[in-house]
Design a protein around this motif. Structure first.
Motif, mmCIF file in Angstrom:
data_model
loop_
_atom_site.group_PDB
_atom_site.id
_atom_site.type_symbol
_atom_site.label_atom_id
_atom_site.label_comp_id
_atom_site.label_asym_id
_atom_site.label_seq_id
_atom_site.Cartn_x
_atom_site.Cartn_y
_atom_site.Cartn_z
ATOM 1 N N LEU A 94 0.637 -1.084 0.123
ATOM 2 C CA LEU A 94 0.419 -0.117 -0.096
ATOM 3 C C LEU A 94 0.623 1.300 -0.118
ATOM 4 C CD1 LEU A 94 -2.746 0.775 0.077
ATOM 5 C CD2 LEU A 94 -2.778 1.350 2.706
ATOM 6 N N ALA A 95 1.490 1.080 1.507
ATOM 7 C CA ALA A 95 2.829 2.323 0.822
ATOM 8 C C ALA A 95 3.745 2.425 -0.518
ATOM 9 C CB ALA A 95 3.777 1.655 1.896
ATOM 10 N N ASP A 96 3.699 1.666 -1.443
ATOM 11 C CA ASP A 96 4.325 2.125 -2.789
ATOM 12 C C ASP A 96 3.010 2.436 -3.648
ATOM 13 O OD1 ASP A 96 6.843 0.921 -2.031
ATOM 14 O OD2 ASP A 96 6.282 -1.731 -2.811
ATOM 15 N N PHE A 97 2.004 1.392 -3.703
ATOM 16 C CA PHE A 97 1.064 2.795 -4.224
ATOM 17 C C PHE A 97 1.284 4.076 -3.963
ATOM 18 C CE2 PHE A 97 -3.191 3.669 -4.505
ATOM 19 C CZ PHE A 97 -3.479 3.728 -5.892
ATOM 20 N N TYR A 98 0.857 3.904 -3.132
ATOM 21 C CA TYR A 98 0.588 5.830 -2.547
ATOM 22 C C TYR A 98 1.774 6.958 -2.998
ATOM 23 C CZ TYR A 98 -3.324 5.622 0.401
ATOM 24 O OH TYR A 98 -5.014 5.806 1.038
ATOM 25 N N ASP A 99 3.270 5.990 -2.756
ATOM 26 C CA ASP A 99 4.500 6.652 -3.570
ATOM 27 C C ASP A 99 3.934 6.469 -5.222
ATOM 28 O OD1 ASP A 99 5.605 6.766 -0.809
ATOM 29 O OD2 ASP A 99 6.916 4.917 -1.152
ATOM 30 N N SER A 100 4.164 5.814 -5.397
ATOM 31 C CA SER A 100 2.979 6.144 -7.011
ATOM 32 C C SER A 100 2.963 7.098 -7.465
ATOM 33 C CB SER A 100 2.909 4.137 -7.837
ATOM 34 O OG SER A 100 1.757 4.508 -7.416
ATOM 35 N N GLN A 101 1.311 7.120 -6.684
ATOM 36 C CA GLN A 101 0.081 8.150 -6.787
ATOM 37 C C GLN A 101 0.967 9.614 -6.550
ATOM 38 O OE1 GLN A 101 -3.212 8.073 -7.486
ATOM 39 N NE2 GLN A 101 -2.139 5.689 -8.457
ATOM 40 N N ILE A 102 1.806 9.671 -5.761
ATOM 41 C CA ILE A 102 2.828 10.377 -4.955
ATOM 42 C C ILE A 102 3.549 11.209 -6.130
ATOM 43 C CG2 ILE A 102 3.906 12.016 -3.260
ATOM 44 C CD1 ILE A 102 3.147 9.782 -1.551
ATOM 45 N N ASP A 103 4.351 10.103 -7.249
ATOM 46 C CA ASP A 103 5.239 10.569 -8.229
ATOM 47 C C ASP A 103 4.183 11.135 -8.891
ATOM 48 O OD1 ASP A 103 6.909 10.135 -6.449
ATOM 49 O OD2 ASP A 103 7.434 8.083 -7.227
ATOM 50 N N ALA A 104 3.351 11.396 -9.060
ATOM 51 C CA ALA A 104 2.398 11.050 -10.884
ATOM 52 C C ALA A 104 2.025 12.325 -10.517
ATOM 53 C CB ALA A 104 1.702 9.987 -10.755
ATOM 54 N N HIS A 137 1.888 17.005 -8.960
ATOM 55 C CA HIS A 137 1.967 17.990 -9.567
ATOM 56 C C HIS A 137 1.856 19.324 -8.237
ATOM 57 C CE1 HIS A 137 4.856 16.341 -12.753
ATOM 58 N NE2 HIS A 137 3.753 16.192 -12.499
ATOM 59 N N ASP A 138 0.505 19.099 -8.042
ATOM 60 C CA ASP A 138 0.030 19.658 -7.125
ATOM 61 C C ASP A 138 -0.071 19.769 -5.742
ATOM 62 O OD1 ASP A 138 -2.631 20.680 -5.502
ATOM 63 O OD2 ASP A 138 -2.633 22.061 -7.048
ATOM 64 N N PRO A 139 0.495 20.846 -5.248
ATOM 65 C CA PRO A 139 1.086 20.673 -4.206
ATOM 66 C C PRO A 139 -0.081 20.267 -3.502
ATOM 67 C CG PRO A 139 1.931 22.986 -4.654
ATOM 68 C CD PRO A 139 1.200 22.567 -5.741
ATOM 69 N N GLY A 140 -1.227 20.537 -3.334
ATOM 70 C CA GLY A 140 -2.417 20.406 -2.245
ATOM 71 C C GLY A 140 -2.769 18.856 -2.187
ATOM 72 N N GLU A 141 -2.795 18.250 -3.450
ATOM 73 C CA GLU A 141 -2.837 16.559 -3.895
ATOM 74 C C GLU A 141 -1.852 16.214 -2.905
ATOM 75 O OE1 GLU A 141 -3.977 16.142 -7.755
ATOM 76 O OE2 GLU A 141 -5.464 17.741 -8.068
ATOM 77 N N ILE A 142 -0.777 16.867 -3.825
ATOM 78 C CA ILE A 142 0.728 15.730 -2.662
ATOM 79 C C ILE A 142 0.601 15.729 -1.223
ATOM 80 C CG2 ILE A 142 2.799 15.513 -2.173
ATOM 81 C CD1 ILE A 142 2.897 16.735 -4.734
ATOM 82 N N ARG A 143 0.150 16.807 -0.760
ATOM 83 C CA ARG A 143 0.174 16.814 1.209
ATOM 84 C C ARG A 143 -0.999 15.705 1.129
ATOM 85 N NH1 ARG A 143 0.455 21.891 1.679
ATOM 86 N NH2 ARG A 143 -2.640 22.043 1.445
ATOM 87 N N ARG A 147 0.062 12.406 0.997
ATOM 88 C CA ARG A 147 1.513 11.615 2.103
ATOM 89 C C ARG A 147 0.414 11.660 3.161
ATOM 90 N NH1 ARG A 147 5.915 15.843 0.730
ATOM 91 N NH2 ARG A 147 7.173 15.050 -0.694
ATOM 92 N N GLU A 148 -0.617 12.559 3.821
ATOM 93 C CA GLU A 148 -1.755 12.524 5.075
ATOM 94 C C GLU A 148 -1.831 10.986 4.594
ATOM 95 O OE1 GLU A 148 -3.606 15.634 5.284
ATOM 96 O OE2 GLU A 148 -1.951 17.198 6.356
ATOM 97 N N ARG A 149 -2.754 10.924 3.954
ATOM 98 C CA ARG A 149 -3.148 9.160 3.597
ATOM 99 C C ARG A 149 -2.967 8.198 3.486
ATOM 100 N NH1 ARG A 149 -7.203 9.653 -1.376
ATOM 101 N NH2 ARG A 149 -7.075 7.496 -0.566
ATOM 102 N N ARG A 150 -1.065 8.216 3.373
ATOM 103 C CA ARG A 150 0.009 7.589 3.679
ATOM 104 C C ARG A 150 0.228 6.557 4.934
ATOM 105 N NH1 ARG A 150 5.028 6.049 3.526
ATOM 106 N NH2 ARG A 150 6.249 4.744 2.537
ATOM 107 N N ASN A 151 0.401 8.745 5.207
ATOM 108 C CA ASN A 151 0.516 7.662 6.897
ATOM 109 C C ASN A 151 -0.152 7.561 8.144
ATOM 110 O OD1 ASN A 151 3.126 8.967 6.334
ATOM 111 N ND2 ASN A 151 2.661 11.391 6.691
ATOM 112 N N ALA A 152 -1.458 7.552 7.619
ATOM 113 C CA ALA A 152 -2.724 7.062 8.046
ATOM 114 C C ALA A 152 -2.772 5.228 7.818
ATOM 115 C CB ALA A 152 -3.610 7.728 7.782
ATOM 116 N N ASP A 153 -3.140 5.074 6.590
ATOM 117 C CA ASP A 153 -3.080 4.178 6.117
ATOM 118 C C ASP A 153 -2.443 2.776 6.561
ATOM 119 O OD1 ASP A 153 -5.509 4.981 5.319
ATOM 120 O OD2 ASP A 153 -4.725 5.638 3.376
ATOM 121 N N CYS A 154 -1.061 3.231 6.483
ATOM 122 C CA CYS A 154 0.035 2.893 6.127
ATOM 123 C C CYS A 154 1.096 1.971 7.646
ATOM 124 C CB CYS A 154 1.194 3.160 5.436
ATOM 125 S SG CYS A 154 0.914 2.976 3.177
#
Length: 497
Positions: A9-19, A21-27, A30-37
């Motif tokens: 799941l962490a790898d999935f979120y990392d790929s989404q973050i890399d894809a 460019h909007d700072p708000g979406e990236i933040r 990252r919050e969802r990654r920290n919470a879910d993983c």
């Protein structure tokens, strides 16, 4: 979710973050990654609260230490929300930066508080609004310390405090508690520390069990009858005689722990008129700081307990009065009823400590600290049931020999500090400490050069079985480490001493 699923799941979120460019979406991702993983997200809030409260008890360096745990609020949103919304984490006002007072008070909601009010780093001005709130809601006071203050806050506390557990009043000038103090009701108050006179009878003192006192002591005080722990500072022993002290102790039949600091003007001349010693059946723990009044040791002639677990006395550095020590040792021999005293410690400072249990042993034992005495063997002889097993000492240049070196029961020699020069020379045919099994060097021990190393190896060589040497890594030169290894006469063990 197991570890493998969490990593996927962490790898999935990392790929989404890399894809993105909007700072708000990236933040947000990252919050969802920290919470879910996070593996800790399954911990219930109560467990996280307990962990955070434990962090708040650690001994951090610097000022305002009890809020250093707040670093956990920057780990993730879950931790932050839990910490900010848990009132019990924001109840300590004994050491808090003034700018945090109002915010912490808001977060504490209705939880009982710990408050230190007076002249210190957190100015009383910053706490005034908290004080006003507590005067109106005294049920929120759990622990209260009033220090170096004019006492006006004390006069305002006229309502019952149902949850007050600890009270400390240490003012610069003597004061009298008002008759209406705490409304006369403090059912959970168990511990009091006070620098001034306490009322002989007061409802709010009814359930006190522990008293640290630095005021004028009156043996008629009602609270003495239920005390299990009593500490009398110099202000309380000012001008006191042994007879007066015994009278106060006689009013406290339930005492289990007693600590007395002798004032310089204590009366050690007059003798109590007692036909039998005062018998305190529950007393187990006794500490007397005799200072320059070593003659106060005579009080042990007039005391008896059923069984002693700790006896500690201290006196001025130049004290050499065997008669006074005889009082202490006779008391211990009379009141200790065990039959397996196994632990002796000698230190070059001042005082005498006797414990029937050591820190790291479950069985009965004796911790013996003799300070500033040229010949500790004289004191050991005063304790005929003492079987020395462990010896702690500091090496001094003027020491001609290690302390108790002729004792054949010492199994551990612990050297805390000093210079090793000439202390491991063997003079004559007798082997020092013939039963030695362990040798500990503290971090402040210095001087293990080639000459001292040779002396040490020669000193240890005749012993069978081999002696274990405990030394803190880096405290001796590398060549000394190699030399010790090559001798094959001992096992070198690195440890934090």
């Amino acid at each position: 979710m197991n570890v493998k699923e969490s990593l996927e799941l962490a790898d999935f979120y990392d790929s989404q973050i890399d894809a993105h460019h909007d700072p708000g979406e990236i933040r947000t991702l990252r919050e969802r990654r920290n919470a879910d993983c996070s593996q800790t997200r399954r911990l219930p809030p109560e467990i996280l609260t307990k962990i955070f409260s434990i962090l708040g008890t650690f001994n951090y360096e610097g000022q305002y230490t009890h809020l250093k745990w707040m670093a956990v609020t920057h780990v993730c949103r879950t931790w932050r929300d839990n910490a900010l919304n848990e009132p019990t984490l924001w109840t300590d006002f004994t050491d808090i930066h003034p700018k945090w007072v109002r915010e912490a008070f808001t977060r504490s909601k209705a939880a009982p508080l710990r408050l230190r009010y007076g002249y210190d780093e957190c100015s009383s001005d910053a706490l005034d609004f908290v004080v006003d709130a507590l005067v109106k809601s005294p049920e929120r006071i759990r622990e209260l310390q009033v220090v170096d203050y004019d006492g006006s806050f004390i006069d305002r506390l006229t309502q019952p405090t149902p949850f007050l557990e600890f009270l400390a009043v240490e003012l610069g000038a003597p004061m009298t508690f008002p008759p209406s103090f705490l409304g006369g009701v403090a059912p959970r108050l168990r511990s009091v520390r006070c620098s001034g006179p306490l009322p002989l009878e007061a409802g709010w003192l009814t359930n006190v069990r522990s008293l640290e006192y630095n005021g004028s002591l009156d043996s008629r005080a009602h609270l003495l009858t239920k005390l299990t722990s009593l500490k009398l500072e110099r202000g309380a022993t000012h001008g006191m005689s042994i007879a007066t002290l015994l009278s106060a102790l006689e009013s406290s039949p339930s005492l289990e722990c007693l600590l007395i600091v002798a004032a310089s003007d204590m009366d050690t001349v007059s003798r109590p008129h007692r036909s039998t010693p005062l018998h305190l059946h529950h007393l187990r723990d006794i500490t007397f700081d005799l200072g320059s009044k070593s003659r106060m040791a005579k009080i042990f002639r007039y005391l008896r307990v059923d069984d002693i677990e700790k006896l500690c006395t201290s006196w001025s550095y130049n004290f050499q009065n065997v008669t006074m020590l005889e009082h202490v040792c006779h008391f211990f021999n009379t009141c200790y009823h065990g039959d397996d005293l196994r632990y002796v410690v000698y230190d070059m400072s001042r005082g005498l400590e006797l414990y029937t249990r050591s820190v790291d042993e479950a069985g009965p034992s004796l911790l013996f600290r003799l300070y500033a005495w040229a010949d500790p063997s004289k004191i050991v002889k005063l304790l005929p049931r003492c079987v020395p097993r462990i010896l702690l000492t500091r090496l001094r240049p003027d020491m001609k020999a290690l302390a108790l070196s002729e004792c054949d029961t010492i199994e551990e020699l612990r050297i805390s500090s000093g210079h090793l020069h000439h202390h491991f020379c063997i003079n004559g045919t007798s082997l020092p400490y013939p039963s030695l099994r362990q040798l500990h060097f503290g971090e402040r021990v210095v001087g293990l050069d080639s000459e001292q190393l040779y002396q040490l190896v020669t000193w240890l060589a005749p012993r069978q079985p081999r002696v274990e040497v405990f030394v803190r890594e880096g405290r001796i030169p590398a060549k000394a480490v190699e030399a010790l290894r090559e001798t094959s006469l001992l096992r070198l063990i690195y440890s934090e001493l």
